[in-house]
Every structure is written in C-alpha cells, then in structure tokens.
Design an enzyme around this catalytic site. Structure first.
Site, PDB file in Angstrom:
ATOM      1  N   GLY A  39      -5.360  -1.116   6.964  1.00  0.00           N
ATOM      2  CA  GLY A  39      -6.143  -2.353   7.017  1.00  0.00           C
ATOM      3  C   GLY A  39      -5.552  -3.336   8.010  1.00  0.00           C
ATOM      4  O   GLY A  39      -6.273  -4.092   8.672  1.00  0.00           O
ATOM      5  N   ALA A  40      -4.231  -3.304   8.109  1.00  0.00           N
ATOM      6  CA  ALA A  40      -3.565  -4.239   9.017  1.00  0.00           C
ATOM      7  C   ALA A  40      -3.992  -3.991  10.458  1.00  0.00           C
ATOM      8  O   ALA A  40      -4.067  -4.918  11.268  1.00  0.00           O
ATOM      9  CB  ALA A  40      -2.055  -4.130   8.866  1.00  0.00           C
TER      10      ALA A  40
END
Ligand code: HXC
Length: 519
Positions: free
Chosen positions: A406-407
């Site tokens: 997600g980062a």
C-alpha cells in the site's frame, strides 16, 4: 497650537507608543533573552520597510479601573513591510503591555492586517508572545480570538500564514497559530498548551513543568505542533524569511524562480553507489537530497518529528519544490501514523501554494501492530493517500529502493496522478518483500518438508526466485507505471528537465464544496 507644536505632539505620541509598556518592562523582556515586539519586526522585515497601522489605538475597557491604564497601541504592533522586496503583513504581540494579552481592540488591529493581506494577496506573519485573553475584558476577548480564528480559516490556502511563538501562548490562543501553515517556536523561551501545569495538576493530578508540557522541544519532537524549534529568536526570525523564499504571495501566483549558479546538468557520480548492496542496510536519504538540490540548500520541516519521513523545501535550477522522502535511516523509512500526518500536511501545503512535489521513495510498507491499528493508521495513512491524489501541482516521484504494498501506491504513484515516475535500477516495486511473500505462497509446501535443512533451503530458493522476478523496477516499467529507469547520477538533471516541462501543467479536481479528507 501652531503647526510646529502639532507636529511635535505627533512625534511625542509616536515615541510614547514605541515604548509600549515602558522602559522597565522592556528591560525585563531583554533580561529574559527576549526581543521586544518592535525589535522582532525590524529584524524580520527588510530594513526601513515597516509601515505601522493603529499606533494610537487604545483599549475601551472600564472594568477593574482599566480606564486609568491605557497604552498607545494596546499591546500589539501591526502593519506591513517587505521580505526580500515582497509585501508581507505582520502583527507582533507586545508582552510589555498587559502581558501581550488580547483585548477587543488588540483583536481588531490583527483582523485589520489580516483583512488587508487577503485583499492584497500577501502573506501574514504573526509573532506570538502573550498571556492570552485579557482577563479584564471577559467575553470581548473571547470574541476577539474567534474573529481571528475565522480569518485564519478563510486565509488558509489563499495566503501563506506563518506563526512564531517567542513567549507564552496558552489556552484557546494556541488555535490561531495551529490554524496557520508554519509554526516556529524559540527554544526554552516559548511554550504552547491548551491547559497549563497548574490546572493540569488540579484536574488530573499530573505534576509537570511548563517546559515538559508545552516547550519547543515537546512540540518539535512529540506533538508535531511546531515545524521548527529555533535555538533562539534570531534563528526563528531568519526561518520566517527563509520559508517565504519558497512560497508565492498567494494561491494564484507561482513561487518565484531565482538565479541559480549550480549547474543544471551536474552529474553526481557518487549516487551510483549510494544504495547499499544489502537491501536491509540503511543509508541517509538526506545525503541524496543535499546532493541533488541547488547548492546543498534544504529547508527541512519537522526535523525532529516522525524522522522516518523527511519533508522540506529546496530548489532545482532556482525553482522551489517541496521534497518528501522516506528515511531508511530511521525505522527503515516505514510509514506510521506520525509520518503519514506529517507528510500529508506538507503535501497539501505545497499543493495549496503551487509548489511542485518531488518524492523520493524507499518504503518497506506501513508499520504493523496493534499500537498503529488502534491509533488509526488506516485513517492517517489515508490522509497521505488523499493528499497525493488530490494534489494538482507537478509531481515527480523517484523510487530509490523499496516500494512495497500500500505504501507504494500512497507515495506519489503513477495512479495518483504522478506526472513523472522514475526509478533507480536498485528499485524493488512489489506487493511485498520476498520473505513475506514466500511464507504465504509456499507456506503449505514448506510445512510438508520435515528436514529443517531442506526446509530452509527450499524457502531460500523460492525467496530468491521471487526476489529475482519482483524486486526490481522492470515489472512496473513494463506496464508504464514507471516512465523510465534512470541512472542515479542523472537524477538532478532529470528532475530539472521534468520541472521545466511540467511548468505549464494544468490539472483540475471536479467542482465541489470541499473534499471530505479523512481527518
Ligand atoms: C491581563 C495580564 C494577563 C492577562 C499577564 N498580564 N497576563 N493582564 N490579562 N491574561 C499582565 C500582568 O498582570 C502583568 O502586568 C504583566 O502582564 C506581566 O505579567 P507577569 O505575570 O508579571 O509576567 P510573568 O511572570 O512573565 O508571567 C507571564 C504569564 C502570567 C505566565 C503569562 O502573566 C500568567 O499566567 N498570565 C495569565 C495567563 C492566563 O491564564 N490567561 C488567560 C488564559 S485563557 P503588570 O502591570 O504587572 O506588568 C485564554 C483563553 C483564550 O487565554 C480563549 C480563546 C478562545
């Protein structure tokens, strides 16, 4: 009275106003290592540029015999001047007059400069040094604060607002600086809290000093309320001028491009070897920042807070930019609650004032664990995602090494309208790291192997296969999510060329009353 006498009277009145609360109180201020309100203005503005408003205003209060004590100017010095030749409006609270406490007329003076700054489209500098609401004025003072808050809110994202705290700032008074773009606190001589130590002790039993509750160190390291902890007022005043250098006068203007003597096509050979061979070994991303920007000049915000992400202003070929960079040197550059909040606010600050955003990515993911989940990493991480996705300024992202999960999406990815997404050959862009991926994909097979040595061998082989396939920039480049894989030493040049090309970029968000950013 002759004209000469009238002029003499004017000069006398001006001199009286300039003395604020009188010589004794000025001496007390100096003895505490603090400048007066006027000295601060003189130091922050270009020499001789200050034009003062409302020098002859005094309060209208008659409670507690107040009519017998009035001071010209009523405790705040206001007006306008220039910083590096550009117009700014300013107010500076004068602790020598009723402890810089805020009265009805004091608030009216501040509102006047804020209103005019909005009409002119010029930044507002607020220097805070005040005992809070003027107790004798009761609700008039509370109303005065609220009038200022409302103006801070309306001015937000229209004109830059910078606050310096050089003395007390307590109670509801803290909310005016908190609503502004930049908060600078002087070390050891300033403090900010909603509730002071005495009331804290009475209500909660907690025994804590002023410094430990709301000193500059606390707000620069723990709460994140202060963007800068200045060693002293001199440094604080210099930081105001420095910050303005990177900002336009208002949201309808572009930041000012300055002359640059640092060659745009400078190659930085040392960058080709800066990423350690071992992917788990840290390095200092600031070394990269200082290398690629103009003249090694980087104005770092929140230097002591959420150190796993680095944010601040710099220039490329004289063009101001905001830099957001993962910091592998601290918590491996992971995104956590504080880092997400810090970076999200900075991204929005840049976007509001048309400052292009350069993102340097080396992020292993979001920090796992109950502390983060209970603290709402979902909502705070979403802030950063939202800020990037909403921003319409030129956005250039360089993936240095890790960009996982997600980062990866959050940190200025192509799909969040990244304009130029470059990667170094050392980039690893994937859903997750090899170890984690193999545990999930191969867990069942690994479990079946009884011999521990064979088990480890199989896991290592599978991990190596996964890493070989996914821990590189070419998967992402294959799909066009990375526009180019670049040699690290060319980074400065590629960013400058990108900024020049994107200078005329136009992007719009759909019309709406306002977004509903996950606050
Ligand atoms: C009127 C005030 C004042 C105030 C200080 N003075 N605070 N006058 N209203 N709020 C006056 C003092 O009477 C004194 O006058 C002079 O300023 C200097 O104050 P000292 O106490 O001598 O200075 P010092 O020892 O340095 O202490 C500074 C201080 C202390 C810590 C700020 O003055 C203090 O605690 N003040 C009260 C703070 C406070 O509770 N404010 C209200 C907070 S509530 P002379 O004539 O002797 O020089 C609030 C709500 C805001 O602000 C809500 C907004 C929504």
């Amino acid at each position: 009275m002759s004209s000469q006498d009238k002029i003499r009277k004017l000069i006398e009145l001006r001199e009286q106003a300039r003395l604020g609360g009188g010589i004794k109180r000025i001496e007390k201020q100096h003895a505490q290592g603090r400048y007066t309100a006027r000295e601060r203005i003189d130091m922050v503005l270009d020499e001789g540029s200050f034009e003062e408003f409302d020098m002859f205003v005094s309060h209208r209060c008659t409670n507690f015999g107040m009519e017998k004590t009035t001071f010209l100017g009523d405790g705040v010095v206001t007006g306008h001047g220039t910083v590096d030749g550009r117009v700014v409006y300013i107010f500076s609270q004068d602790f020598t007059v009723f402890g810089g406490s805020l009265s009805e007329t004091f608030a009216l003076k501040i509102c006047k400069v804020m209103d005019q700054a909005m009409k002119v489209g010029a930044p507002v500098i607020g220097i805070n040094d005040s005992g809070g609401a003027r107790i004798q004025e009761g609700v008039m003072s509370l109303a005065g604060y609220a009038e200022i808050f409302q103006r801070n809110i309306m001015a937000s994202g229209v004109i830059p607002q910078i606050s310096a705290i050089f003395g007390p700032c307590a109670g509801g008074a803290v909310y005016s600086p908190a609503l502004t773009d930049v908060v600078i606190m002087s070390d050891k001589t300033s403090y900010m809290f909603v509730t002071g130590p005495k009331v804290t002790k009475t209500v909660t039993g907690e025994d804590i000093s002023v410094e430990d509750l709301g000193g500059a160190t606390v707000h620069a390291t723990k709460s994140g309320v202060a963007h800068f902890r200045a060693d002293d007022e001199d440094e604080g005043l210099m930081l105001i001028r420095k910050t303005l250098e990177y900002l336009p006068q208002n949201n309808l203007e572009e930041p000012v491009q300055t002359e640059c003597s640092d060659p745009a096509d400078r190659l930085d050979d040392e960058l080709n070897d800066i990423i350690p061979v071992n992917p788990n070994q840290p390095y200092n991303v600031k070394d990269i920042i200082y290398t690629i920007v103009d003249g090694e000049q980087f104005l770092e915000f929140h230097r002591h807070y959420a150190k796993n992400i680095v944010v601040g202003f710099a220039k490329f070929d004289g063009m101001p930019v905001g830099i957001i960079a993962s910091q592998p040197n601290y918590l491996a550059g992971v995104l956590d609650i504080d880092a997400s909040r810090k970076a999200a606010r900075f991204v929005r600050f840049c976007d509001a004032f048309n400052v292009p955003i350069i993102t340097l990515v080396d992020v292993p993911g979001f920090l796992p664990g109950s502390i983060q989940e209970y603290g709402g990493i979902i909502i705070h991480g979403a802030k950063l995602l939202f800020a990037y996705g909403e921003a319409t300024v030129p956005k250039i992202t360089i993936t240095l090494r890790k960009s996982y999960g997600g980062a990866h999406d959050v940190m200025g990815s192509k799909q969040l309208r990244g304009d130029l997404n470059y990667a170094w050959p050392t980039a690893e862009i994937a859903v997750m790291g090899g170890k984690g991926a193999i545990e999930i994909l191969e867990g069942r097979n690994i479990k079946k192997i009884e011999d521990p040595e064979e088990k480890a061998k199989y896991a290592a082989k599978k991990e190596a296969e996964y890493t070989e396939k996914f821990a590189n920039p070419y998967q992402a480049a294959k799909y066009g999510f990375i526009d180019d894989v670049i040699e690290p030493r060319n980074t400065r040049f590629r960013i400058i060329r990108g900024l020049r090309t994107l200078a005329t970029k136009k992007d719009l968000n759909p019309p709406k009353k306002h977004s509903n950013i996950p606050l």
